[in-house]
Design an enzyme around this catalytic site. Structure first.
Site, PDB file in Angstrom:
ATOM      1  CG  LEU A 229      -3.904   6.127   6.206  1.00  0.00           C
ATOM      2  CD1 LEU A 229      -4.199   7.521   6.728  1.00  0.00           C
ATOM      3  CD2 LEU A 229      -2.518   6.069   5.580  1.00  0.00           C
TER       4      LEU A 229
ATOM      5  CE1 TYR B  88       4.772  -1.878   4.571  1.00  0.00           C
ATOM      6  CE2 TYR B  88       6.600  -0.414   5.088  1.00  0.00           C
ATOM      7  CZ  TYR B  88       5.247  -0.627   4.914  1.00  0.00           C
ATOM      8  OH  TYR B  88       4.359   0.423   5.073  1.00  0.00           O
TER       9      TYR B  88
ATOM     10  CG  ASP C  83      -6.893 -11.944   0.737  1.00  0.00           C
ATOM     11  OD1 ASP C  83      -5.995 -11.088   0.581  1.00  0.00           O
ATOM     12  OD2 ASP C  83      -6.671 -13.093   1.166  1.00  0.00           O
TER      13      ASP C  83
ATOM     14  CB  SER D  11       5.930   3.233   3.504  1.00  0.00           C
ATOM     15  OG  SER D  11       6.819   3.304   4.609  1.00  0.00           O
TER      16      SER D  11
ATOM     17  CB  SER E   1      -1.699   1.734  12.079  1.00  0.00           C
ATOM     18  OG  SER E   1      -0.400   1.219  11.833  1.00  0.00           O
TER      19      SER E   1
END
Length: 277
Positions: A50, A182, A90, A171, A217
């Protein structure tokens, strides 16, 4: 005007003993018309998926773009393909975020948009498979990194008295309860988006999020050039990065100038819970 791209994937699958019909996706893309002309955009996690799709869309719409990520080889290849800048980063390493924002701002000659796209999901099978290590890694990338990068970026905007835009990639899991890190991180991101939007509204800084459903993805394991069927999605198919990038483009454009603090869920209502469901 619009460009119709028809993606037809015909495969034979068996689901609960019933053959699944062939899946056809009719994807509509807005024809580039310079809607991001003059924008200078930083995208984290921009080397592939994405992030790369957004970068390509933004460049096509006239923006100057800098993509970042941990893999320099991937960043370089993507940057050369779509015509943008790149810089390794990072986001878990918060000690370098101030320097990164300063460098990116210099390369772009005045950044005004930040897209917090970098994220990981370690897909622990169950609640009991979550470890302190997997918990911390997802918090560090999906939440802490985006928080402190946004802190550095908005501090720069305020110092330079610039208006700007911050876009988080959340998400659909952030709209539901979860038992894994997550989902926790994405729910926290949604809260942060609303809080920051209220905080910065008078400074001309808008903060929004897109919350995609399952999208092709490396992280999800689905391929855009493979079979698109996914029974659990409202449309019975996975989403493509390019179609989600269209929504991101709108939120960064001046056409969405009255929109801030919103989490736009890109999953055709899958996570809405109507009483008849």
């Amino acid at each position: 005007m619009s460009l119709k791209q028809y993606l037809k994937r015909g495969c034979r699958f068996i689901l609960n003993g019933v053959p699944v019909k062939n899946i056809t996706a009719n994807i509509m893309y807005l024809q580039p018309n310079g809607r991001l002309s003059g924008k200078k955009i930083i995208i984290t996690g921009g080397g592939k998926g994405l992030g790369a799709a957004m970068a390509e869309k933004f460049v096509a719409e006239g923006a100057s773009v800098l993509i970042s990520g941990r893999n320099e080889k991937t960043l370089k290849e993507t940057a050369e393909r779509i015509g943008c800048k790149y810089f390794t980063l990072d986001v878990q390493d918060t000690s370098v975020l101030n320097k990164f924002i300063s460098e990116a701002d210099s390369i772009l000659e005045g950044a005004d948009c930040l897209v917090n796209n970098a994220g990981i999901s370690l897909h622990e099978p169950t609640f009991f498979d979550v470890t302190p290590e997997t918990f911390d890694a997802q918090i560090a990338t999906n939440l802490r990194g985006g928080f402190f990068l946004t802190q550095s970026f908005t501090r720069l905007l305020l110092k330079e008295k610039r208006k700007g835009n911050v876009l988080f990639v959340s998400s659909e899991t952030g709209e539901t309860v979860d038992i894994r890190p997550y989902g926790f991180t994405k729910a926290a991101v949604n809260s942060m988006v609303q809080g920051l939007a209220c905080l910065f509204v008078k400074d001309g800084i808008r903060v929004n999020a897109i919350a995609p459903g399952i999208t092709a993805s490396d992280m999800t394991g689905f391929k855009a050039n493979g079979n698109l069927f996914l029974a659990g999605n409202a449309t019975e198919r996975i989403y493509l990065p390019e179609e989600v990038a269209e929504t991101a483009c709108f939120l960064l454009s001046d056409a969405s100038g009255c929109v801030s603090g919103q989490v736009i869920v890109c999953n055709n209502g899958k996570t809405i819970n109507p009483r008849w469901k």
